[in-house]
Structure formats: C-alpha cells, structure tokens
Design a protein around this motif. Structure first.
Motif, PDB file in Angstrom:
ATOM      1  N   LEU A 208       0.771  -1.156   0.161  1.00 17.31           N
ATOM      2  CA  LEU A 208      -0.045   0.196  -0.047  1.00 17.31           C
ATOM      3  C   LEU A 208       0.915   1.361   0.224  1.00 17.31           C
ATOM      4  N   LEU A 209       1.807   1.384   1.011  1.00 19.63           N
ATOM      5  CA  LEU A 209       2.747   2.532   1.084  1.00 19.63           C
ATOM      6  C   LEU A 209       3.511   2.878  -0.177  1.00 19.63           C
ATOM      7  N   SER A 210       4.051   1.729  -0.683  1.00 23.07           N
ATOM      8  CA  SER A 210       4.870   1.704  -1.881  1.00 23.07           C
ATOM      9  C   SER A 210       4.078   2.367  -3.204  1.00 23.07           C
ATOM     10  N   SER A 211       2.603   2.181  -3.177  1.00 19.17           N
ATOM     11  CA  SER A 211       1.942   2.749  -4.168  1.00 19.17           C
ATOM     12  C   SER A 211       1.598   4.261  -4.099  1.00 19.17           C
ATOM     13  N   ASN A 212       1.004   4.750  -5.037  1.00 20.45           N
ATOM     14  CA  ASN A 212       0.683   6.081  -4.885  1.00 20.45           C
ATOM     15  C   ASN A 212      -0.283   6.390  -4.153  1.00 20.45           C
TER      16      ASN A 212
ATOM     17  N   GLY B 105       0.280  14.387  -7.806  1.00 22.90           N
ATOM     18  CA  GLY B 105      -0.585  15.278  -8.583  1.00 22.90           C
ATOM     19  C   GLY B 105      -1.663  14.154  -9.552  1.00 22.90           C
ATOM     20  N   ARG B 106      -1.086  13.132 -10.030  1.00 18.41           N
ATOM     21  CA  ARG B 106      -1.865  12.312 -10.676  1.00 18.41           C
ATOM     22  C   ARG B 106      -3.065  11.655  -9.969  1.00 18.41           C
ATOM     23  N   HIS B 107      -3.028  11.662  -8.587  1.00 20.02           N
ATOM     24  CA  HIS B 107      -3.831  10.708  -7.829  1.00 20.02           C
ATOM     25  C   HIS B 107      -5.394  11.364  -8.341  1.00 20.02           C
ATOM     26  N   VAL B 108      -5.570  12.667  -8.491  1.00 13.97           N
ATOM     27  CA  VAL B 108      -6.882  12.957  -8.469  1.00 13.97           C
ATOM     28  C   VAL B 108      -7.555  12.381  -9.873  1.00 13.97           C
ATOM     29  N   ARG B 109      -6.870  12.142 -10.706  1.00 14.51           N
ATOM     30  CA  ARG B 109      -7.334  11.411 -12.117  1.00 14.51           C
ATOM     31  C   ARG B 109      -7.227   9.939 -12.042  1.00 14.51           C
ATOM     32  N   ARG B 110      -7.157   9.280 -10.869  1.00 17.82           N
ATOM     33  CA  ARG B 110      -6.860   7.921 -11.153  1.00 17.82           C
ATOM     34  C   ARG B 110      -8.365   7.091 -10.536  1.00 17.82           C
ATOM     35  N   SER B 111      -8.607   5.927 -11.094  1.00 18.25           N
ATOM     36  CA  SER B 111      -9.858   5.429 -10.788  1.00 18.25           C
ATOM     37  C   SER B 111      -9.827   4.234  -9.666  1.00 18.25           C
ATOM     38  N   GLY B 112      -8.544   3.608  -9.600  1.00 15.67           N
ATOM     39  CA  GLY B 112      -8.489   2.486  -8.727  1.00 15.67           C
ATOM     40  C   GLY B 112      -8.440   2.666  -7.297  1.00 15.67           C
ATOM     41  N   HIS B 113      -8.666   1.620  -6.552  1.00 16.77           N
ATOM     42  CA  HIS B 113      -8.956   1.763  -4.912  1.00 16.77           C
ATOM     43  C   HIS B 113      -7.860   1.395  -4.417  1.00 16.77           C
ATOM     44  N   TRP B 114      -7.643   1.676  -3.117  1.00 17.38           N
ATOM     45  CA  TRP B 114      -6.464   1.162  -2.491  1.00 17.38           C
ATOM     46  C   TRP B 114      -6.430  -0.290  -2.377  1.00 17.38           C
ATOM     47  N   TRP B 115      -7.428  -0.849  -2.007  1.00 15.15           N
ATOM     48  CA  TRP B 115      -7.294  -2.437  -1.715  1.00 15.15           C
ATOM     49  C   TRP B 115      -6.752  -3.112  -3.277  1.00 15.15           C
ATOM     50  N   GLY B 116      -7.182  -2.425  -4.219  1.00 21.17           N
ATOM     51  CA  GLY B 116      -6.431  -3.128  -5.514  1.00 21.17           C
ATOM     52  C   GLY B 116      -4.794  -3.011  -5.594  1.00 21.17           C
ATOM     53  N   ALA B 117      -4.258  -1.790  -4.655  1.00 21.67           N
ATOM     54  CA  ALA B 117      -2.674  -1.896  -4.637  1.00 21.67           C
ATOM     55  C   ALA B 117      -2.286  -2.920  -3.424  1.00 21.67           C
ATOM     56  N   VAL B 118      -3.100  -3.201  -2.516  1.00 25.72           N
ATOM     57  CA  VAL B 118      -2.746  -4.244  -1.693  1.00 25.72           C
ATOM     58  C   VAL B 118      -2.831  -5.598  -1.989  1.00 25.72           C
ATOM     59  N   LEU B 119      -3.839  -5.851  -2.797  1.00 21.14           N
ATOM     60  CA  LEU B 119      -4.035  -7.086  -3.491  1.00 21.14           C
ATOM     61  C   LEU B 119      -3.119  -7.253  -4.619  1.00 21.14           C
ATOM     62  N   GLY B 120      -2.764  -6.378  -5.387  1.00 20.47           N
ATOM     63  CA  GLY B 120      -1.974  -6.443  -6.704  1.00 20.47           C
ATOM     64  C   GLY B 120      -2.782  -6.601  -7.762  1.00 20.47           C
ATOM     65  N   ALA B 170       0.359  17.623 -13.670  1.00 19.36           N
ATOM     66  CA  ALA B 170      -0.162  16.326 -13.407  1.00 19.36           C
ATOM     67  C   ALA B 170      -1.481  16.372 -13.188  1.00 19.36           C
ATOM     68  N   THR B 171      -2.140  17.305 -12.752  1.00 18.46           N
ATOM     69  CA  THR B 171      -3.498  17.001 -12.017  1.00 18.46           C
ATOM     70  C   THR B 171      -4.429  17.385 -13.446  1.00 18.46           C
ATOM     71  N   GLU B 172      -3.857  17.574 -14.523  1.00 17.23           N
ATOM     72  CA  GLU B 172      -4.767  17.825 -15.701  1.00 17.23           C
ATOM     73  C   GLU B 172      -5.614  18.993 -15.654  1.00 17.23           C
ATOM     74  N   PRO B 173      -4.999  20.095 -15.501  1.00 15.70           N
ATOM     75  CA  PRO B 173      -5.813  21.273 -15.177  1.00 15.70           C
ATOM     76  C   PRO B 173      -6.363  21.878 -16.789  1.00 15.70           C
ATOM     77  N   SER B 174      -7.347  22.658 -16.649  1.00 14.02           N
ATOM     78  CA  SER B 174      -7.797  23.550 -18.016  1.00 14.02           C
ATOM     79  C   SER B 174      -7.215  24.881 -17.558  1.00 14.02           C
ATOM     80  N   PHE B 175      -7.116  25.325 -16.112  1.00 13.44           N
ATOM     81  CA  PHE B 175      -6.961  26.384 -15.768  1.00 13.44           C
ATOM     82  C   PHE B 175      -5.725  26.422 -14.647  1.00 13.44           C
ATOM     83  N   LEU B 176      -4.628  27.219 -15.312  1.00 16.37           N
ATOM     84  CA  LEU B 176      -3.416  27.139 -14.305  1.00 16.37           C
ATOM     85  C   LEU B 176      -3.270  28.511 -13.612  1.00 16.37           C
ATOM     86  N   LEU B 177      -2.955  28.501 -12.297  1.00 14.09           N
ATOM     87  CA  LEU B 177      -2.850  29.908 -11.763  1.00 14.09           C
ATOM     88  C   LEU B 177      -1.199  29.540 -11.360  1.00 14.09           C
TER      89      LEU B 177
END
Ligand SMILES: Nc1ncnc2c1ncn2[C@@H]1O[C@H](COP(=O)(O)OP(=O)(O)O)[C@@H](O)[C@H]1O
Ligand SMILES: [Mg+2]
Lengths: 371, 262
Positions: A208-212, B105-120, B170-177
């Motif tokens: 978990l922690l090594s993922s984003n 910065g890419r996090h806001v555009r992702r669709s996966g869930h944390w348990w997906g990372a734990v289970l691989g 990285a957050t894929e903005p359309s408006f940058l300040l």
C-alpha cells in the motif's frame, strides 16, 4: 544522492523476499522445538526456552502494533495517543469470541454474561479479524468528528478515548467481566501464528505505502494545503489512515490477548501506548523496517532492563529493587533519542534488497581498490 | 472576442475582520488566454488566488468555473474540476522525491482503489505504472528527468519552481494559476520562463492566470492584465493600455511600468 538504477530486478527482489521468509520460518520451526520433534532429529541444537519464545512472540506482535501506529503518525503525520484503546477492543472482542460458552459462564461472576455473547464461539483467525473490524468502527466514530478539527486535537481526543474505553471495560461487566478481566484465553498466538500475521501485515502495508496511495498519505503529512490543491481529499485520506491503523491495532491487541492468555483493564493504560510510541519513534517515523528493528530492540531492552528492578548486591552495600525503574531508564533512552537522533534509527528510509545489493557492491569495490 | 469564458469572478469581496483584502472584483477570463494580475505588495492578489482555488469563501460575490458555481466548494473538488495552482512561497512535498511529487498530482485522475494496490490487482497495477510513466514524462518536459529520484528539498530553487509547475500539470488542469513564478529569477531565466509559459499553454491547452512582479514578464506574455491596489481594481486592459494608464503609473510610482516598454 540516490541512484535511480536498481541493481536487482523486481523478480530477484521477490525471490529474495520469499527466501528470507522461508528461512525465518525454518528458524521458528527450530526455535519452538517442533523441528526436532517432527523430524526426530536429536543432533539439532537445543531450541529456545519458553521465556525466549515469549520474547520472540512479543517482538512480532509489537512489530504489528508499531507498524499500525507508524501508518497513522509516521506516514500520515497524525499524532494519535489512542492505541491502547484500540488494542483493548481487539483483545476483548477476540477473547470473548474464542472462549467456550462454559468457560465464559464460569468466569463472569460479578454479572452474568449476556446470553448472546455466551453462545458466541468462533475460530481464532476470525476473532482476530473481528477484533480489528470493531476497533475500526470505533475509529470511525471518533475520527469523523475529530479529524475535521485538524491540528493537535487528535492527540487529546484519542488519549481521552483510550481512557474512556478502559472505564467502559471496567463497568460493562456483562460484556467484559469488569475489573476481574478475562483469564484462560487459549494460547493461540504461537510463533507461527504471530510471525505469519506479522508477515501478512508487513506485506500488505509495504504494498500500500509504496503505491501512489502511500504517496498521498505522505503528501498529507508533508503539506496539507498543497495536498488539497493537488485534489486530495485530506479528510478522507486521514480517516482512511486512522481506520487502517486502528484495524491493525485491534489485530495486534487480539494477538496479544491470545499470547498472554490473560487480559484486564489495567493492561491497557497509557503506558502501553507509550511503549508502542517509543518503538515507532526509535525505529523511525515513516519507516516500516524501522518499526520492525525498533520492536526487536525495545522488546529485548525492556526484558533486559528488568535487571535494574531487582535488588542489587554490590558486596558492601545492598540496593533494594525499585519497581518501575526500568520505565525511568526507558524514558531516559527516549529522551536521548529525541535529543541526539530525532529521526530514529532508520529515519524515513527503508532497508530494501536493492539497498543491500548496492551496499555490498560498494563494499566489494572498496576491497578491490585496496588490493 | 467570441471565445468562451473559463472563469467568471462576479463582484467578489473578501474581508478579514476589518481588512478588506479584495473588494468588488469582477474578472472574466477567456479560454486559451494568458492573463495577468498585478499590483503592489499587499494589494490582494494572492487572496484572489485563494478565493478562486477554494481556500477562502468570499464574503460577497461568486465564482463560476467551467460553467459551475464553485463558491464555497472545497479545494480538492475545485482541483478535480480542472483548476491547479502554484504558490508564491513554494510548497512542495519536501520529504518526497521529485517523481513522487508529480505522481501525487496524478492521484486525482485515477480510478483504482487502495485495496487494488494491496491485493496487486492487475488493473490497479497497470494504473500505477501509467502514473509513474506520465509523471516521468512531465518531469522530462520541465527538464527535471535527471533529478527524478532526488528529494524535492535537495533541488535548487529554480528546479523547485519548475517541479511545482509539473506537479500542477499532473492534475490535468484546464486553468492554471501561477503565483509569482519568476520570483528570484535573473532576466535570462525570466525570458525562458515566458517562453515556457507560452509553450505549456499550447501543449496542454491551458488558460493561465499569473501574478507577477516582473513587469517584463507580465507585459511580454499577458494578453490581458488586471491591476489591483488595496484590493480594488484600478485598471484592466492589454499591455499598452496598462502601460499608459495614469492610475497604474501612480500606483507603481512610475517605476517599472515604463521601463518594461523596452
Ligand atoms: N488569512 C488572512 N487573514 C487576515 N488577513 C489576510 C489574510 N490573507 C491576506 N490577508 C491580508 O490581505 C491583504 C492582501 O494580501 P495578499 O493577497 O497576500 O497580497 P498580495 O498577494 O497582493 O501581496 C494583506 O493586507 C494581508 O494582510
Ligand atoms: Mg502574494
């Protein structure tokens, strides 16, 4: 400067990890004496005695507990002092689940146990997970209001929570048997069980922690405002981390109860939280390997320091044992760490196979140069 | 003139106790434009940024972004609608590497869930790979590929500024300040920055609003400029109009504005 090139491939690292785990279990097999028995080998060195086995078990359980607090404090930057409370919940839930109905009816003497709880009898593994889940539910209940406040409120609120849990346990006699505690819990937590849980917990948290998702928690720790601008729901990230830490604290508490076979409310005071906190700080806030190294050192040190509480005979003078003395020595150790090595043993670094490989090759090169 | 507005600021006032940091501000920003917000220190420029990005709820008025009222919306929601910013005092995740900063910065555009990372889970792992890959590409784009694995705190000042922009992109903005992006840069670096701002506008299809003290940068790159003084709008228009505006000259005591012409 960190080098970006990893000397080992991902599959080599994985193979090394599996090999290390296999070695660990071979060692445990020997350590608890069952290897000699199972294989009928008489030439093996004498296995560890019961006291040493107990310390090894404690190392594993404290390792889990330290990782759980490290997730909250070290990786997400939330100062939480409620660990003893979550552990107590895990320990009591598990104990009530694994005791037989007969045992429970005999033990609850102040008040009769609730009939629904008396009838409850579940497998050990299930009771551990249930302990974690119930601890998580409590974490949600305090986390949702308190984490919105932010800042230092969490430390105070969780400290209060932990004390409230203790008072509840003392008074909810039909559920907890009050201040008498629960005795005769089957000693399910043997070496295999405790280290298997430790390995599962380490494996999952490292993933978990090594993922984003892990990076997101660290972002919240480093700079909440910047994290919000990056589109991170800081409240969700904190609540997630707090609940995950509470879950693992519940699991650790359940394992501890099944290791010590006796639990009572006096066990789960602030001192217990303090011990875990010490392991995390000594090992390094934000380092999983640090937490494991910390739990080995602190657990062994705590046992070894029992010496200072025993009466001391210097021949010409006899110093009577001072109970609590080891906590004094212990606190002085913590002070020294905070004063001279604030980042703990590991800081935020981790020991990885790649790190070890790079270190070995550097060592090899140095030898070559000298030759 | 037929371009659509990305953001509309309507009659925004921001008070802190007795201090009126911004007063009755109106701004319409056209899509794909690069525009500037200038004014002396303490004029309320950063406060405008904080209102737009959701850190302050304006005392009066409202902000419409991408066709939605965003007044009172939380910053992370506004980011997910496509607004990103940098800070006047750089705010990086200093314990993390440059690469990790951009990955966050890419996090806001992702669709996966944390348990997906734990289970691989394969989907989540693929997503992780893509996050890393696109973050590396962005670092390369701002010239920091060689520093990807260095801690953000170890980077030189100019590199930190660029990293902050990469992280915002990285957050894929359309408006940058951008809040004073040229602060602490020498004239050569400022010139490069101007080109860089134009390039990323074209490459990432951005609308850019920048706060800047360096008049050369502002006059050189901005199509439209708003001038604040004591929280009040005292002038707006293109570079020429601003340069010759007597109130602006007065506010700046005639200093930089005219030199910027050459
Ligand atoms: N959170 C706040 N609380 C109180 N006063 C503030 C706050 N933020 C900004 N101000 C005040 O608003 C005014 C404008 O500040 P700012 O927007 O930072 O100016 P600029 O960015 O143009 O230099 C200043 O007088 C400042 O003191
Ligand atoms: Mg400012």
């Amino acid at each position: 400067m960190k080098s970006s090139t990893a000397p080992l491939s991902a599959s080599t690292s994985r193979a090394l990890t599996i090999a290390a785990a296999a070695l660990l279990f071979l060692f445990l097999w020997w350590a608890d004496g069952s290897m000699a028995e199972d294989l009928g080998l008489s030439f093996l060195p004498e296995p560890l005695n019961g006291y040493e086995v107990q310390i090894l078990n404690l190392v594993a359980v404290y390792g889990i507990l330290a990782i759980s607090l490290n997730i909250i404090y070290g990786f997400t930057g939330m100062f939480s002092l409620g660990h003893a409370g979550f552990m107590a919940i895990g320990a009591y839930v598990s104990a009530i689940c694994v005791l037989t109905p007969d045992q429970k009816e005999m033990m609850w003497i102040i008040d009769e146990i609730l009939p629904s709880l008396a009838a409850l009898h579940t497998p050990f593994w299930f009771s551990v997970i249930l302990g974690g889940i119930v601890a998580t539910l409590f974490a949600l209940v305090i986390g949702i209001p308190v984490l919105r406040l932010g800042g230092d409120y969490l430390g105070i609120a969780t400290l209060g929570f932990s004390e409230i849990i203790r008072v509840l346990i003392v008074n909810a006699t039909p559920i907890t048997n009050g201040s008498l505690g629960i005795k005769g819990i089957p000693s399910h937590t043997d070496l295999f069980t405790s280290f298997l849980w430790l390995i599962i917990v380490v494996f999952c948290t490292v993933r978990l922690l090594s993922s984003n998702f892990g990076n997101v928690l660290k972002a919240v720790r480093d700079d909440e405002i910047a994290a919000q601008v990056m589109g991170i729901n800081v409240f969700h990230a904190k609540l997630f981390s707090f609940c995950l830490g509470a879950f693992l604290a519940g699991v650790g508490g359940a394992l501890l109860g099944n290791l010590l076979t006796t639990i009572d409310p006096k066990m789960f005071t602030f001192l217990l939280t303090y011990n875990i906190l010490m392991i995390v700080v000594a090992g390094g806030l934000g380092s999983i390997t640090g937490s494991i190294i910390g739990s080995v050192i602190i657990t062994v040190l705590l046992e070894w320091l029992r010496v200072v509480e025993e009466p001391l005979n210097l021949g010409f003078i006899e110093i009577p044992g001072i109970p609590g003395m080891r906590m004094v020595v212990f606190s002085v150790c913590l002070l020294i760490i905070i004063l001279y090595r604030r980042e703990g043993i590991m800081g935020m670094r981790e020991i990885t196979w790649n790190g070890i490989a790079a270190f070995l090759s550097r060592l090899g090169r140095k030898k070559e140069n000298r030759a | 003139m037929s371009r659509k507005n990305v953001i509309e600021v309507r009659n925004v006032t921001m008070r802190f106790g007795g201090v009126t940091a911004v007063s009755e501000l109106d701004m319409d920003i056209e899509q794909d434009s690069i525009v500037g917000l200038i004014g002396p220190n303490g004029a309320g420029k950063t406060t405008v940024f904080n209102v737009l990005t959701g850190f302050y709820r304006p005392t009066e008025g409202e902000v419409v972004f991408a066709g939605r009222r965003i007044t009172g919306m939380e910053p992370h929601k506004i980011c997910s609608l496509g607004m990103a910013r940098t800070f006047q005092n750089i705010r990086l995740f200093y314990n993390e590497t440059a690469l990790e900063n951009v990955m966050i910065g890419r996090h806001v555009r992702r669709s996966g869930h944390w348990w997906g990372a734990v289970l691989g889970l394969p989907g989540t792992m693929r997503e992780e790979k893509n996050i890393r890959k696109s973050a590396l590409e962005l670092l390369d784009r701002v010239g920091l590929a060689a520093h990807a694995h260095e801690a953000a705190s170890a980077l030189p000042y100019g590199a930190q500024r660029r990293l902050e922009i990469a992280r915002a992109l990285a957050t894929e903005p359309s408006f940058l300040l951008l809040d004073e992006p040229a602060a602490g840069m020498n004239p050569q670096e400022s010139l490069e920055l101007m080109n860089f701002i134009r390039q990323i506008r074209d490459e990432f299809h951005l609308t850019i609003l920048l706060i800047e003290h360096d008049m050369k940068v502002v006059m050189g790159v901005c199509e439209h400029i708003w001038v604040l003084e004591y929280g009040k709008l005292i002038a707006e228009g293109n570079a020429d109009a601003i340069r010759s505006n007597p109130r602006v000259i007065e506010a700046y005591l005639g200093e930089d504005v005219n030199h910027a012409a050459d």
